[in-house]
Design a protein around this motif. Structure first.
Motif, short mmCIF file in Angstrom:
data_model
loop_
_atom_site.label_atom_id
_atom_site.label_comp_id
_atom_site.label_asym_id
_atom_site.label_seq_id
_atom_site.Cartn_x
_atom_site.Cartn_y
_atom_site.Cartn_z
N TYR A 7 0.72 -1.24 -0.03
CA TYR A 7 0.15 0.06 0.00
C TYR A 7 0.70 1.28 -0.09
N ASP A 8 2.25 1.05 -0.26
CA ASP A 8 3.06 2.23 -0.05
C ASP A 8 3.56 2.69 -1.35
N ALA A 9 3.36 1.73 -2.68
CA ALA A 9 3.90 2.16 -4.19
C ALA A 9 3.22 3.18 -4.83
N GLU A 10 3.66 4.15 -5.38
CA GLU A 10 2.86 5.08 -6.22
C GLU A 10 2.23 4.31 -7.50
N VAL A 11 3.11 3.29 -7.91
CA VAL A 11 2.77 2.34 -8.96
C VAL A 11 2.59 1.23 -8.47
N ALA A 12 1.29 0.33 -8.72
CA ALA A 12 1.18 -0.73 -8.02
C ALA A 12 2.19 -1.95 -8.35
N VAL A 13 2.46 -1.95 -9.56
CA VAL A 13 3.52 -3.16 -9.83
C VAL A 13 4.97 -2.99 -9.25
N ASP A 14 5.15 -1.69 -8.57
CA ASP A 14 6.37 -1.41 -7.97
C ASP A 14 6.24 -1.66 -6.64
N HIS A 15 5.28 -2.30 -6.06
CA HIS A 15 5.26 -2.51 -4.50
C HIS A 15 6.18 -3.34 -4.09
N GLY A 16 6.90 -4.29 -5.00
CA GLY A 16 7.89 -5.08 -4.49
C GLY A 16 9.21 -4.35 -4.17
N ILE A 75 12.32 -9.62 -2.59
CA ILE A 75 11.07 -8.94 -2.51
C ILE A 75 10.92 -7.98 -3.62
N ALA A 76 12.13 -7.31 -3.93
CA ALA A 76 11.94 -6.37 -4.90
C ALA A 76 11.60 -6.77 -6.33
N MET A 77 12.01 -7.99 -6.58
CA MET A 77 11.61 -8.57 -7.91
C MET A 77 10.38 -9.38 -7.91
N HIS A 78 9.55 -9.65 -6.78
CA HIS A 78 8.75 -10.88 -6.78
C HIS A 78 7.41 -10.52 -7.63
N VAL A 79 7.27 -9.04 -7.83
CA VAL A 79 5.94 -8.93 -8.78
C VAL A 79 6.07 -9.21 -10.08
N ASP A 80 7.19 -8.69 -10.76
CA ASP A 80 7.18 -8.83 -12.25
C ASP A 80 8.54 -9.65 -12.73
N GLY A 81 9.32 -9.97 -11.92
CA GLY A 81 10.47 -10.46 -11.95
C GLY A 81 11.85 -9.84 -12.41
N LYS A 82 11.59 -8.73 -12.49
CA LYS A 82 12.59 -7.57 -13.06
C LYS A 82 13.48 -7.15 -11.78
N TRP A 83 14.66 -7.16 -12.08
CA TRP A 83 15.78 -6.97 -10.87
C TRP A 83 16.39 -5.68 -10.93
N ASN A 84 16.47 -5.06 -12.05
CA ASN A 84 17.14 -3.55 -12.21
C ASN A 84 16.86 -3.07 -13.44
N ASP A 85 15.66 -2.93 -13.66
CA ASP A 85 15.02 -2.37 -15.10
C ASP A 85 13.71 -1.85 -14.84
#
Length: 220
Positions: free
Chosen positions: A67-76, A104-114
């Protein structure tokens, strides 16, 4: 047996999620979802010879930023920053913190630095993810398609308010979504088996439901 970090991390998760300005039912669902994913994480880790304490905590905190991310897909990625602060304060070793926070960072979309430049969680991680880090998203997906989720999904889409033709059409679309989801491959054989069993449970339920409804599929 759980990690010595689990209980204080659980309390931090609970307090953070329950303080968010969203309906209580949503906060409680998210908190309980995190507990279930943590349980799945320990099962996967123990079966695969991964660090069970580490994966359990990673799965526990995976949605702390929901509930803290400005963009939902970025909550990880936002959540990984929150988790890092908690784990560092608890005195967890740095390599464990990095591994957990990457998962945790990549769990939503599998992206780790992009992630896009305007996302607040960009550049949280800068190295190839470990099997454990990749497993956080796997365990999350297993719970997202648990039997419990069937009830929640049907309630959310207003299934009981649909006409029979509408309901049958929705089921067909949902089953097509399950076929697409099946293209996803987990990082471990254990998680992959759980994932495919969960999808099969959903498909079996909805295929049987459609069969039961078929005789009444008539336009009024």
């Amino acid at each position: 047996m759980t990690s010595v970090f689990f209980e204080p991390a659980r309390i931090a998760l609970r307090d953070h999620l329950l303080s968010r300005d969203v309906p209580l039912s949503e906060r409680m669902y998210r908190y309980e979802h995190c507990l279930r994913v943590a349980h799945i994480g320990r099962l996967v880790a123990e079966a695969e010879g991964l660090d069970a304490d580490r994966l359990e905590v990673a799965c526990l905190l995976h949605d702390i930023g929901k509930y803290d991310a400005e963009v939902a897909v970025d909550h990880g990625r936002v959540g990984s920053r929150l988790a890092r602060g908690i784990l560092v304060e608890l005195g967890m070793p740095g390599d464990a913190v990095d591994d957990i926070c990457q998962g945790i960072a990549m769990h939503v979309d599998g992206k780790w630095n992009d992630s896009p430049a305007d996302h607040p969680g960009r550049d949280v991680v800068d190295s190839e993810p470990s099997v454990l880090a990749r497993s956080v998203g796997d365990c999350d997906n297993v719970d997202r398609y648990s039997l419990l989720r069937i009830h929640g999904t049907m309630s959310w889409v207003g299934f009981s308010e649909m006409t029979t033709p509408q309901a049958i059409a929705w089921i067909a679309d949902y089953r097509a979504k399950l076929v697409r989801e099946a293209r996803y491959e987990c990082a471990t054989e254990t998680a992959d088996a759980m994932w495919r069993a969960a999808l099969a449970d959903h498909d079996n339920y909805f295929s049987r439901l459609a069969e039961m409804m078929a005789p009444a599929d008539r336009d009024l």
